[in-house]
Scaffold this motif. Structure first.
Motif, PDB file in Angstrom:
ATOM      1  N   MET A 179      10.826  85.429 -98.478  1.00  0.00           N
ATOM      2  CA  MET A 179       9.481  84.911 -98.708  1.00  0.00           C
ATOM      3  C   MET A 179       8.719  84.817 -97.388  1.00  0.00           C
ATOM      4  N   ASN A 180       7.456  85.269 -97.412  1.00  0.00           N
ATOM      5  CA  ASN A 180       6.592  85.161 -96.249  1.00  0.00           C
ATOM      6  C   ASN A 180       5.793  83.867 -96.383  1.00  0.00           C
ATOM      7  N   LEU A 181       6.170  82.861 -95.599  1.00  0.00           N
ATOM      8  CA  LEU A 181       5.517  81.552 -95.743  1.00  0.00           C
ATOM      9  C   LEU A 181       4.066  81.568 -95.295  1.00  0.00           C
ATOM     10  N   PHE A 182       3.712  82.453 -94.379  1.00  0.00           N
ATOM     11  CA  PHE A 182       2.305  82.529 -93.988  1.00  0.00           C
ATOM     12  C   PHE A 182       1.444  82.963 -95.168  1.00  0.00           C
ATOM     13  N   LEU A 183       1.855  84.028 -95.860  1.00  0.00           N
ATOM     14  CA  LEU A 183       1.067  84.525 -96.986  1.00  0.00           C
ATOM     15  C   LEU A 183       1.176  83.618 -98.204  1.00  0.00           C
ATOM     16  N   SER A 184       2.361  83.078 -98.464  1.00  0.00           N
ATOM     17  CA  SER A 184       2.550  82.290 -99.687  1.00  0.00           C
ATOM     18  C   SER A 184       1.884  80.920 -99.619  1.00  0.00           C
ATOM     19  N   THR A 185       1.649  80.399 -98.413  1.00  0.00           N
ATOM     20  CA  THR A 185       0.990  79.092 -98.292  1.00  0.00           C
ATOM     21  C   THR A 185      -0.503  79.208 -98.007  1.00  0.00           C
ATOM     22  N   ARG A 186      -0.975  80.426 -97.775  1.00  0.00           N
ATOM     23  CA  ARG A 186      -2.369  80.614 -97.389  1.00  0.00           C
ATOM     24  C   ARG A 186      -3.335  80.130 -98.468  1.00  0.00           C
ATOM     25  N   LYS A 187      -2.994  80.415 -99.724  1.00  0.00           N
ATOM     26  CA  LYS A 187      -3.898  80.025-100.808  1.00  0.00           C
ATOM     27  C   LYS A 187      -3.921  78.517-101.035  1.00  0.00           C
ATOM     28  N   LEU A 188      -2.969  77.794-100.452  1.00  0.00           N
ATOM     29  CA  LEU A 188      -2.916  76.340-100.609  1.00  0.00           C
ATOM     30  C   LEU A 188      -3.744  75.610 -99.560  1.00  0.00           C
ATOM     31  N   ALA A 189      -4.155  76.332 -98.530  1.00  0.00           N
ATOM     32  CA  ALA A 189      -4.844  75.682 -97.410  1.00  0.00           C
ATOM     33  C   ALA A 189      -6.321  75.455 -97.731  1.00  0.00           C
ATOM     34  N   ASN A 190      -6.822  74.291 -97.340  1.00  0.00           N
ATOM     35  CA  ASN A 190      -8.250  74.010 -97.496  1.00  0.00           C
ATOM     36  C   ASN A 190      -9.089  74.883 -96.573  1.00  0.00           C
ATOM     37  N   SER A 191      -8.557  75.148 -95.386  1.00  0.00           N
ATOM     38  CA  SER A 191      -9.246  76.008 -94.423  1.00  0.00           C
ATOM     39  C   SER A 191      -8.292  77.116 -93.996  1.00  0.00           C
ATOM     40  N   ARG A 192      -8.642  78.348 -94.314  1.00  0.00           N
ATOM     41  CA  ARG A 192      -7.770  79.466 -93.951  1.00  0.00           C
ATOM     42  C   ARG A 192      -7.814  79.748 -92.454  1.00  0.00           C
ATOM     43  N   GLU A 193      -8.905  79.375 -91.793  1.00  0.00           N
ATOM     44  CA  GLU A 193      -8.944  79.492 -90.337  1.00  0.00           C
ATOM     45  C   GLU A 193      -7.945  78.536 -89.703  1.00  0.00           C
ATOM     46  N   ASP A 194      -7.922  77.279 -90.172  1.00  0.00           N
ATOM     47  CA  ASP A 194      -6.967  76.305 -89.642  1.00  0.00           C
ATOM     48  C   ASP A 194      -5.531  76.713 -89.979  1.00  0.00           C
ATOM     49  N   HIS A 195      -5.337  77.269 -91.160  1.00  0.00           N
ATOM     50  CA  HIS A 195      -4.011  77.723 -91.576  1.00  0.00           C
ATOM     51  C   HIS A 195      -3.507  78.808 -90.626  1.00  0.00           C
ATOM     52  N   LEU A 196      -4.358  79.789 -90.321  1.00  0.00           N
ATOM     53  CA  LEU A 196      -3.981  80.847 -89.375  1.00  0.00           C
ATOM     54  C   LEU A 196      -3.710  80.259 -87.999  1.00  0.00           C
ATOM     55  N   THR A 197      -4.551  79.337 -87.564  1.00  0.00           N
ATOM     56  CA  THR A 197      -4.376  78.724 -86.250  1.00  0.00           C
ATOM     57  C   THR A 197      -3.032  78.033 -86.139  1.00  0.00           C
ATOM     58  N   GLU A 198      -2.630  77.281 -87.164  1.00  0.00           N
ATOM     59  CA  GLU A 198      -1.372  76.529 -87.099  1.00  0.00           C
ATOM     60  C   GLU A 198      -0.176  77.467 -87.003  1.00  0.00           C
ATOM     61  N   PHE A 199      -0.175  78.548 -87.763  1.00  0.00           N
ATOM     62  CA  PHE A 199       0.931  79.507 -87.678  1.00  0.00           C
ATOM     63  C   PHE A 199       0.923  80.214 -86.329  1.00  0.00           C
ATOM     64  N   PHE A 200      -0.268  80.592 -85.855  1.00  0.00           N
ATOM     65  CA  PHE A 200      -0.373  81.290 -84.579  1.00  0.00           C
ATOM     66  C   PHE A 200       0.070  80.382 -83.435  1.00  0.00           C
ATOM     67  N   ALA A 201      -0.346  79.119 -83.477  1.00  0.00           N
ATOM     68  CA  ALA A 201       0.052  78.159 -82.439  1.00  0.00           C
ATOM     69  C   ALA A 201       1.558  77.903 -82.485  1.00  0.00           C
ATOM     70  N   ALA A 202       2.119  77.840 -83.697  1.00  0.00           N
ATOM     71  CA  ALA A 202       3.565  77.623 -83.824  1.00  0.00           C
ATOM     72  C   ALA A 202       4.341  78.777 -83.209  1.00  0.00           C
ATOM     73  N   LEU A 203       3.837  79.994 -83.369  1.00  0.00           N
ATOM     74  CA  LEU A 203       4.498  81.149 -82.754  1.00  0.00           C
ATOM     75  C   LEU A 203       4.384  81.081 -81.236  1.00  0.00           C
ATOM     76  N   LEU A 204       3.215  80.757 -80.718  1.00  0.00           N
ATOM     77  CA  LEU A 204       3.052  80.609 -79.273  1.00  0.00           C
ATOM     78  C   LEU A 204       4.002  79.549 -78.720  1.00  0.00           C
ATOM     79  N   ASP A 205       4.157  78.472 -79.455  1.00  0.00           N
ATOM     80  CA  ASP A 205       4.994  77.364 -79.011  1.00  0.00           C
ATOM     81  C   ASP A 205       6.478  77.704 -79.045  1.00  0.00           C
ATOM     82  N   SER A 206       6.887  78.530 -80.010  1.00  0.00           N
ATOM     83  CA  SER A 206       8.319  78.756 -80.242  1.00  0.00           C
ATOM     84  C   SER A 206       8.863  80.041 -79.626  1.00  0.00           C
ATOM     85  N   SER A 207       7.997  81.006 -79.353  1.00  0.00           N
ATOM     86  CA  SER A 207       8.463  82.298 -78.847  1.00  0.00           C
ATOM     87  C   SER A 207       7.982  82.520 -77.415  1.00  0.00           C
ATOM     88  N   GLU A 208       8.891  82.475 -76.469  1.00  0.00           N
ATOM     89  CA  GLU A 208       8.532  82.703 -75.066  1.00  0.00           C
ATOM     90  C   GLU A 208       8.015  84.119 -74.864  1.00  0.00           C
TER      91      GLU A 208
END
Length: 340
Positions: free
Chosen positions: A1-30
């Motif tokens: 399951m792709n959690l980014f795509l599967s949770t996207r429709k649940l987000a009130n703001s898709r911009e904020d949803h993208l930001t949170e996933f993108f920030a999580a990747l920046l934080d977790s992947s050197e």
């Protein structure tokens, strides 16, 4: 399951949803964090003499006391510099409250930070005050970053978060243009949408150059580009589009009142100075004011785009070079003709 795509429709703001996933990747992947710093921050850091611009901390939706500012992402670097990142899909910048109605980026540049980054899904540059600000971070050849700029870096990262975003970027169309243009119309003359949307991405650098020359670019039917409202040009409007056979690029120039013969001469001079054959003819267009003579120039796509041997980046530059050559011919101060 792709959690980014599967949770996207649940987000009130898709911009904020993208930001949170993108920030999580920046934080977790050197690896991705270092690649992002290299792509986005390195030219700006070197220009400002920063010796260590590694990203140490990633925060989202950080408020600034005493202001209405709450940017999407805040990066703290190893040298303690602070970088704001504002993320958009297709939305406009948000104005502030009545006490400060400026748009977001202009307000962010007044904060006690060291740089501001702007990322969008499609080109829509900020105002001239932002573009001229010493702390505005932009790519060399565009007014802001695009989400597609990070597509390759996502594909080169082996983390699960990166794979979710990589697939998500493909689904959302946040991908670089492909150099194989192919047929843009089917046998019935209808646009092939996937091919046309790919081609439309190749106008980005041309848009930037056109704006620098004073034009206001606007999209037509996916692959068309309209240039309007340039007080410095002798043309009222310029329209660019591939022909229906996809074998030629058409450039249609509508002269300002009284300048038809001047523009015709300028275009012919520009044609003679160009390196490959082009044709110019007069056509009649109808509008609310009746008939009007316009100039239509056509050139072979194969000549402009290097006989299919160029990369997507090279195609963007080649298109931009070709169009800007003729746009400059329509501006007396650029051509040196002294027409007006």
């Amino acid at each position: 399951m792709n959690l980014f795509l599967s949770t996207r429709k649940l987000a009130n703001s898709r911009e904020d949803h993208l930001t949170e996933f993108f920030a999580a990747l920046l934080d977790s992947s050197e690896r991705f964090r270092d690649r992002y710093a290299e792509m986005v921050l390195e030219p700006f850091a070197k220009a400002n003499g920063w010796t260590n611009y590694k990203i140490l901390k990633v925060e989202t939706q950080v408020g600034f006391d005493g202001t209405s500012c709450c940017p999407d992402m805040l990066l703290t670097l190893a040298n303690q510099k602070k970088i704001i990142c504002e993320h958009k899909l297709e939305a406009e910048e948000t104005p502030g409250p009545l006490s400060d109605e400026r748009l977001q980026l202009e307000r962010y540049l007044d904060l006690s930070v060291d740089g501001v980054v702007y990322v969008r899904s499609s080109p829509k540059p900020p105002g001239s005050e932002v573009l001229a600000h010493k702390n505005y971070i932009r790519p060399v050849e565009r007014e802001h970053f695009l989400w597609r700029d990070f597509y390759a870096a996502l594909g080169n990262d082996e983390s699960i978060l990166a794979s979710w975003l990589y697939e998500g970027f493909e689904k959302l169309g946040f991908t670089p243009p492909h150099p194989a243009i192919g047929k843009l119309y089917d046998d019935h003359g209808n646009q092939i949408e996937s091919k046309c949307r790919n081609f439309a991405k190749l106008w980005d650098l041309t848009r930037t150059v056109a704006r620098e020359l004073g034009w206001d670019p606007a999209a037509g039917s996916i692959i068309q580009l309209y240039l309007n409202s340039n007080p410095r040009s002798l043309a009222e409007m310029v329209m660019l589009q591939p022909s229906r056979t996809s074998s030629q690029l058409q450039l249609r120039v509508t002269p300002k009142e009284g300048y038809y013969s001047v523009i015709e001469n300028a275009m012919e001079c520009a044609r003679d100075a160009w390196t490959t054959p082009t044709e110019i003819e007069t056509v009649t267009a109808r509008n609310v004011d009746g008939k009007k003579s316009i100039l239509r120039m056509t050139a072979s796509f194969a000549d402009i785009l290097g006989q299919g041997k160029l990369s997507a980046d090279q195609i963007e530059r080649s298109l931009s070079k070709f169009v800007s050559h003729f746009l400059c011919a329509l501006q007396p101060e650029k051509s040196g003709s002294g027409w007006v």
